[in-house]
Design an enzyme around this catalytic site. Structure first.
Site, short mmCIF file in Angstrom:
data_model
loop_
_atom_site.label_atom_id
_atom_site.label_comp_id
_atom_site.label_asym_id
_atom_site.label_seq_id
_atom_site.Cartn_x
_atom_site.Cartn_y
_atom_site.Cartn_z
CB THR A 82 -1.72 -1.29 7.89
OG1 THR A 82 -2.17 -2.01 6.74
CG2 THR A 82 -0.21 -1.29 7.95
CG HIS A 89 26.53 10.70 -7.02
ND1 HIS A 89 27.30 11.82 -7.22
CD2 HIS A 89 25.55 10.75 -7.96
CE1 HIS A 89 26.80 12.53 -8.22
NE2 HIS A 89 25.73 11.90 -8.69
CE LYS A 138 0.39 -7.26 8.19
NZ LYS A 138 -0.34 -7.33 6.91
CD GLU A 167 4.75 -8.57 -0.12
OE1 GLU A 167 3.79 -9.01 0.52
OE2 GLU A 167 4.74 -7.44 -0.66
CB SER A 210 -0.92 0.01 1.23
OG SER A 210 -1.68 -1.18 1.29
#
Lengths: 316, 316
Positions: free
Chosen positions: B89, B222, B312, B206, B46
């Site tokens: 979330t 750089h 989670k 994933e 997201s």
């Protein structure tokens, strides 16, 4: 007679020793009136300064410009801070030219070059260092001008960096472990000091001439975590975690990540001191020493950036 | 009877096929009056939506929030767009709660969950997909509301994605090469589409459950360029370059980088179409298919994100 390698080694190490002095750099610039937003233009070792500043200051929107272009909103009301150690970075000069056209206020932070001529106001910083070793000189004018540092931050940071300069065996030990097995470093930073993980990766690139993987908590728990469990070549990685602080919810994430994936950090490194400045600088400086020692173990000149120099010459 | 693996495979592939339909999603929200700046809060699949939006829209300062906190400037005059496909979330909900306290305008883009209740205004998007496969549904309301897409962009993008859905052998071929030698992908994007390189890396994470290195032109010239020349394990990398366009100065950088380092890109991939939407989506979708095919070759379920789910659950 000293060999060129010995001379370069001394010069590089000498530059690392100046970081603690750099945080004492007191230059500042006046902020324009009616300031609405800030854009910081810079690349590589100069560009990282904007990323760190943005994590420490957010009273106004700060947007980074890491290429030739500026965002469309830049105009009156915007302060564009163009940072280029050499003063001759083509992307930053292009952004500075564009800022002029748009009527933005411009401050250049540079040791000289074209930027010293181009910018409306200039903070002149000492020359003669590698850009990546001059981070303090480039960062402090921003922190000073926006009054980010609390009283005592500079003194605290100086003391911590001085101790690290006197004893950097911790970084050296990690370098030995990485060198022995030719590990690819995997650096996980922790919000809000996410830019430090990227800084470490670029120090691996420039000093030790090594590729490094990096990401940040909590973002990595939404994608990278899957690779930690099932990627091939996981035994080639050397995972390091850089803590921003020990907030409970982040520590729980770190522990849970190890539990669900089976990955074990080789090192979980805490920041030192209580001020943001000390914490950021201490985390960063460990990476400076680690990558220095790793270059030495590899028999590589940590100062050498000849491929970047050749590339710049080709683009002229 | 179909095995679970076959069912999951069909579901995953079915989700990829919806991307072209997603760009037709017409929902939009009204912008608040006296809008000064925009903050986009989101994580992972997201959160990448905010990164892409920021590269396509810059008439106002856009700042990303990829953790629990919001920048200090957020208040009246700020639009906080909280994006969470699930709507649950924890970082994004914390940011949304903070935005409320500060008096900011809030729009939630979500398929449901707590965010659908919490946000002042909600753009409800179709549920049932993996967040990383719903990027179009989350991105289009932002592009529509800020009027970013030129006429014809959606139609052009649809056609290009449809052709890719019908023939994704290009991604499949790369997957086979990577699988055969167990390469670590090295993805270099090109400003201003820098977020696509990161998106590819997270799709490797994933879908294929692999680590991937990434950076962007011109920034990588750089720092990372030094590792390209002298890192160990370079023969383990599979370097891919994603072009944003063929501007002369970027093409010169790409060629010069190969010359000074000796590295050769396995693939230099051009965007398709002329609109920003088509270019971004086409570059992205190749990575979707590549990582899908790579998962299949590895015998891994591309749909599976069980380690993230377990994590989670542990944090609850």
């Amino acid at each position: 007679m000293e060999s060129q390698a010995e001379i370069n080694d001394k010069k590089f190490l000498g530059e690392l020793l100046t970081l603690k002095e750099q945080v004492k750099f007191r230059e500042r610039f006046a902020l324009p009136q009616d300031l609405r937003d800030v854009v910081i233009a810079g690349m590589g070792g100069s560009g990282i300064v904007g990323s760190i500043f943005k994590e420490l200051y957010s009273k106004l929107p700060v947007v980074l410009a890491n290429s030739y272009e500026l965002p469309d909103f830049v105009g009156k009301g915007t302060l564009v801070v163009a940072i280029s150690y050499s003063g001759n970075t083509e992307e930053t000069l292009a952004a500075c030219g564009e800022a002029k056209k748009r009527g933005a206020s411009i401050v250049g932070i540079t040791s000289g070059g074209a930027l010293a001529q181009e910018a409306e106001k200039v903070v002149k910083i000492p020359s003669g260092l590698q850009p990546r070793s001059a981070l303090g000189y480039m960062l402090m004018p921003l922190l000073n001008s926006f009054e980010v540092c609390k009283d005592g931050s500079v003194e605290e940071t100086y003391g911590i960096l001085e101790r690290m300069d006197n004893d950097n065996s911790f970084g050296e030990k990690m370098a030995e472990e990485i060198f022995k097995e030719k590990y690819i470093p995997l650096i996980y930073g922790t919000s809000p000091y996410s830019s430090i993980a990227y800084r470490w990766s670029t120090q691996f690139n420039e000093n030790a001439k090594l590729m490094a993987l990096w990401s940040n908590f909590p973002e990595l728990n939404h994608n990278n975590t899957m690779a930690l469990k099932a990627s091939y070549r996981l035994d080639e990685l050397y995972p390091i975690c850089l803590l921003s602080n020990k907030s409970e919810r982040i520590m729980r994430r770190i522990n849970a990540t190890q539990e669900v994936t089976g990955m074990r950090f080789r090192q979980i490194i805490e920041p030192q001191g209580t001020s943001n400045l000390a914490q950021v600088m201490s985390l960063m400086h460990i990476g400076d020493y680690l990558t220095y020692h790793l270059a030495k173990l590899r028999g590589i000149d940590p100062l050498d950036v000849s491929a970047i120099e050749s590339l710049k010459a080709k683009l002229k």
